[in-house]
Design a protein around this motif. Sequence first.
Motif, PDB file in Angstrom:
ATOM      1  N   SER A 165       1.637   7.062   4.994  1.00  0.00           N
ATOM      2  CA  SER A 165       2.211   8.409   4.986  1.00  0.00           C
ATOM      3  C   SER A 165       2.042   8.963   3.577  1.00  0.00           C
ATOM      4  CB  SER A 165       3.693   8.378   5.381  1.00  0.00           C
ATOM      5  OG  SER A 165       4.442   7.641   4.439  1.00  0.00           O
ATOM      6  N   ALA A 166       2.476  10.186   3.377  1.00  0.00           N
ATOM      7  CA  ALA A 166       2.395  10.765   2.040  1.00  0.00           C
ATOM      8  C   ALA A 166       3.328  10.021   1.099  1.00  0.00           C
ATOM      9  CB  ALA A 166       2.758  12.244   2.077  1.00  0.00           C
ATOM     10  N   SER A 167       2.850   9.702  -0.090  1.00  0.00           N
ATOM     11  CA  SER A 167       3.697   9.040  -1.070  1.00  0.00           C
ATOM     12  C   SER A 167       4.754  10.009  -1.591  1.00  0.00           C
ATOM     13  CB  SER A 167       2.857   8.508  -2.234  1.00  0.00           C
ATOM     14  OG  SER A 167       2.172   9.568  -2.880  1.00  0.00           O
ATOM     15  N   GLY A 168       5.843   9.436  -2.083  1.00  0.00           N
ATOM     16  CA  GLY A 168       6.914  10.263  -2.607  1.00  0.00           C
ATOM     17  C   GLY A 168       6.727  10.653  -4.059  1.00  0.00           C
ATOM     18  N   VAL A 169       5.680  10.126  -4.691  1.00  0.00           N
ATOM     19  CA  VAL A 169       5.359  10.441  -6.078  1.00  0.00           C
ATOM     20  C   VAL A 169       3.856  10.647  -6.181  1.00  0.00           C
ATOM     21  CG1 VAL A 169       7.313   9.152  -7.028  1.00  0.00           C
ATOM     22  CG2 VAL A 169       5.132   7.988  -6.651  1.00  0.00           C
ATOM     23  N   ASN A 170       3.386  11.085  -7.352  1.00  0.00           N
ATOM     24  CA  ASN A 170       1.939  11.176  -7.545  1.00  0.00           C
ATOM     25  C   ASN A 170       1.317   9.819  -7.216  1.00  0.00           C
ATOM     26  OD1 ASN A 170       2.810  13.612  -8.534  1.00  0.00           O
ATOM     27  ND2 ASN A 170       1.333  13.650 -10.189  1.00  0.00           N
ATOM     28  N   PRO A 171       0.214   9.780  -6.477  1.00  0.00           N
ATOM     29  CA  PRO A 171      -0.202   8.536  -5.808  1.00  0.00           C
ATOM     30  C   PRO A 171      -1.005   7.544  -6.631  1.00  0.00           C
ATOM     31  CG  PRO A 171      -1.632  10.357  -5.162  1.00  0.00           C
ATOM     32  CD  PRO A 171      -0.554  10.960  -6.035  1.00  0.00           C
ATOM     33  N   MET A 172      -1.226   7.766  -7.912  1.00  0.00           N
ATOM     34  CA  MET A 172      -2.127   6.904  -8.663  1.00  0.00           C
ATOM     35  C   MET A 172      -1.682   5.440  -8.642  1.00  0.00           C
ATOM     36  SD  MET A 172      -3.324   7.061 -12.677  1.00  0.00           S
ATOM     37  CE  MET A 172      -1.809   6.355 -13.315  1.00  0.00           C
ATOM     38  N   ILE A 173      -0.424   5.168  -9.002  1.00  0.00           N
ATOM     39  CA  ILE A 173       0.053   3.795  -9.097  1.00  0.00           C
ATOM     40  C   ILE A 173       0.063   3.141  -7.716  1.00  0.00           C
ATOM     41  CG2 ILE A 173       1.955   2.315  -9.786  1.00  0.00           C
ATOM     42  CD1 ILE A 173       0.511   3.614 -12.101  1.00  0.00           C
ATOM     43  N   THR A 174       0.493   3.880  -6.694  1.00  0.00           N
ATOM     44  CA  THR A 174       0.489   3.347  -5.330  1.00  0.00           C
ATOM     45  C   THR A 174      -0.926   2.991  -4.898  1.00  0.00           C
ATOM     46  OG1 THR A 174       2.371   4.781  -4.833  1.00  0.00           O
ATOM     47  CG2 THR A 174       1.241   3.780  -2.967  1.00  0.00           C
ATOM     48  N   ASN A 175      -1.864   3.860  -5.207  1.00  0.00           N
ATOM     49  CA  ASN A 175      -3.263   3.616  -4.863  1.00  0.00           C
ATOM     50  C   ASN A 175      -3.778   2.350  -5.557  1.00  0.00           C
ATOM     51  OD1 ASN A 175      -5.814   3.986  -3.852  1.00  0.00           O
ATOM     52  ND2 ASN A 175      -6.315   5.736  -5.138  1.00  0.00           N
ATOM     53  N   MET A 176      -3.466   2.222  -6.835  1.00  0.00           N
ATOM     54  CA  MET A 176      -3.891   1.038  -7.577  1.00  0.00           C
ATOM     55  C   MET A 176      -3.250  -0.226  -7.015  1.00  0.00           C
ATOM     56  SD  MET A 176      -3.645   2.692 -11.396  1.00  0.00           S
ATOM     57  CE  MET A 176      -3.826   1.129 -12.251  1.00  0.00           C
ATOM     58  N   GLY A 177      -1.983  -0.139  -6.635  1.00  0.00           N
ATOM     59  CA  GLY A 177      -1.292  -1.303  -6.101  1.00  0.00           C
ATOM     60  C   GLY A 177      -1.871  -1.767  -4.777  1.00  0.00           C
ATOM     61  N   ILE A 178      -2.105  -0.819  -3.862  1.00  0.00           N
ATOM     62  CA  ILE A 178      -2.692  -1.176  -2.572  1.00  0.00           C
ATOM     63  C   ILE A 178      -4.080  -1.783  -2.763  1.00  0.00           C
ATOM     64  CG2 ILE A 178      -3.634  -0.212  -0.433  1.00  0.00           C
ATOM     65  CD1 ILE A 178      -1.313   1.732  -0.380  1.00  0.00           C
ATOM     66  N   SER A 179      -4.889  -1.149  -3.596  1.00  0.00           N
ATOM     67  CA  SER A 179      -6.256  -1.627  -3.813  1.00  0.00           C
ATOM     68  C   SER A 179      -6.260  -3.011  -4.458  1.00  0.00           C
ATOM     69  CB  SER A 179      -7.031  -0.632  -4.681  1.00  0.00           C
ATOM     70  OG  SER A 179      -7.148   0.617  -4.027  1.00  0.00           O
ATOM     71  N   ARG A 180      -5.352  -3.229  -5.373  1.00  0.00           N
ATOM     72  CA  ARG A 180      -5.269  -4.550  -6.020  1.00  0.00           C
ATOM     73  C   ARG A 180      -4.888  -5.619  -4.991  1.00  0.00           C
ATOM     74  NH1 ARG A 180      -4.715  -6.421 -11.264  1.00  0.00           N
ATOM     75  NH2 ARG A 180      -3.548  -8.366 -11.525  1.00  0.00           N
ATOM     76  N   GLY A 181      -3.938  -5.284  -4.110  1.00  0.00           N
ATOM     77  CA  GLY A 181      -3.542  -6.235  -3.087  1.00  0.00           C
ATOM     78  C   GLY A 181      -4.674  -6.561  -2.130  1.00  0.00           C
ATOM     79  N   VAL A 182      -5.410  -5.527  -1.702  1.00  0.00           N
ATOM     80  CA  VAL A 182      -6.545  -5.744  -0.813  1.00  0.00           C
ATOM     81  C   VAL A 182      -7.622  -6.579  -1.508  1.00  0.00           C
ATOM     82  CG1 VAL A 182      -8.433  -4.606   0.427  1.00  0.00           C
ATOM     83  CG2 VAL A 182      -6.117  -3.664   0.544  1.00  0.00           C
ATOM     84  N   ALA A 183      -7.920  -6.239  -2.763  1.00  0.00           N
ATOM     85  CA  ALA A 183      -8.959  -6.956  -3.504  1.00  0.00           C
ATOM     86  C   ALA A 183      -8.596  -8.434  -3.671  1.00  0.00           C
ATOM     87  CB  ALA A 183      -9.164  -6.305  -4.874  1.00  0.00           C
ATOM     88  N   ARG A 184      -7.341  -8.726  -3.957  1.00  0.00           N
ATOM     89  CA  ARG A 184      -6.929 -10.121  -4.101  1.00  0.00           C
ATOM     90  C   ARG A 184      -7.061 -10.863  -2.772  1.00  0.00           C
ATOM     91  NH1 ARG A 184      -1.799 -11.031  -8.146  1.00  0.00           N
ATOM     92  NH2 ARG A 184      -2.910 -10.575 -10.078  1.00  0.00           N
ATOM     93  N   GLY A 185      -6.733 -10.195  -1.693  1.00  0.00           N
ATOM     94  CA  GLY A 185      -6.868 -10.830  -0.384  1.00  0.00           C
ATOM     95  C   GLY A 185      -8.318 -11.158  -0.065  1.00  0.00           C
ATOM     96  N   VAL A 186      -9.235 -10.242  -0.386  1.00  0.00           N
ATOM     97  CA  VAL A 186     -10.664 -10.486  -0.160  1.00  0.00           C
ATOM     98  C   VAL A 186     -11.141 -11.660  -1.013  1.00  0.00           C
ATOM     99  CG1 VAL A 186     -12.987  -9.525  -0.422  1.00  0.00           C
ATOM    100  CG2 VAL A 186     -11.147  -8.109   0.503  1.00  0.00           C
ATOM    101  N   ALA A 187     -10.728 -11.677  -2.284  1.00  0.00           N
ATOM    102  CA  ALA A 187     -11.144 -12.762  -3.176  1.00  0.00           C
ATOM    103  C   ALA A 187     -10.618 -14.107  -2.689  1.00  0.00           C
ATOM    104  CB  ALA A 187     -10.650 -12.471  -4.590  1.00  0.00           C
TER     105      ALA A 187
END
Length: 402
Positions: free
Chosen positions: A367-389
């Motif tokens: 859904s839409a984030s409640g704040v500017n999305p940069m940190i949320t975007n980085m957090g999700i991407s980091r989690g996905v990247a770690r899972g792939v690795a």
Amino acid sequence: VLLEGARKLGWSAKAVPQNTGGEAHNCGYCTLGCGSCGKKGPTETFLPDAAKAGAEFMEGFDCAEIMFDDAASSERQAIGVRGTWTARDSSGNPARYVGAKQEVIIKAKRVIVSCGTLASPLLLLRSGIKNSHIGRHLHLHPVSFVAAVWNEDVRPWEGSILTSVVNEFENLDGEWYGAKLEATTMLPSLLLAGFPWRSGLESKEFAAKMKRMTGYISLSRDRYGGRIYPDPKDGRIRVAYTPSKHDKKAILEGVVHLAEIAYVEGAKEIHTSLPTVPAFVRPSSTPDSSITVSSNASPSVNDPTFRSWLDIIRKTGFPSPASRFASAHQMGTCRMGTTAKNSVIDPRGQVWGAKGVYVCDASAFPSASGVNPMITNMGISRGVARGVAEELLGQAEERARL
């Protein structure tokens, strides 16, 4: 202005941390890309780290589709991508000589889709992935502009871009949907386009006031979304999005409160982007004219003229189709969820029904984030990247044991 005005009115506000590594960075042009590398974006952080780790880059590559094996199962395995590489001339523009374009196939065990909220869903569709949620649930954090004109020159195009936020009104409906009041970029080509054109003379006069102007946005966490779809003729990105009544109401309240802050801070003129509402011009240019401020009191209570102008704003609202909104945050078109019935990717970021394909960008937002999305975007991407690795490392260890 936002911090001091909110303090006078008893509203919650705070300074926004700057992504500059603790150093001052006041060029004012980061909206167009930071030429001095003072803003610590991916080109200064993640990409250099990836290069040191052995990553290779191909600039100018346009990905046409994800390739899969020939398995007839319901979950195909990704084996790479296919697209076109275009060379660049000495100026960095696409070259036009013969052979400047080459078809390229990149084989890979995993494919990470990170084209952004607008382009990622189209790549999935071009790749033959079927899911009714692809491209839907688009959220934009729609904004409306307010500009305040002061007695003195402030040269607003200089300095940091987003420096302060008022979060007093972020929960207007009791479900954490509302408006944030933020300072915004003051590059003339971007700010001026957010205000209505009424005549050539008025537009020129408005532009001439920019050196004495500051700009703000009322940003809504949009509850209801739109969608992205390919143009039926040429496949280009098409956006279908209209701010809902719920979201426009929140944005409008933010506009009113921004005007109140500008007023208590002594603005000479207050302009909104509402197409039919004229600017409020203070009867006197002195900051203390016609007003007495006490904590938690609206300035409109003490100034009938200003209050009448605010009433006009609330009564007029955002008429359609003349009203304009802007967006700097796009989210949600490949959203994450628990099943293919409510989402495009699973909690690990993998596309349902497409093994080895992961989405790592803001399109993954549920859904839409409640704040500017940069940190949320980085957090999700980091989690996905770690899972792939971890998955690839686990497979390598399994093969080693065998």
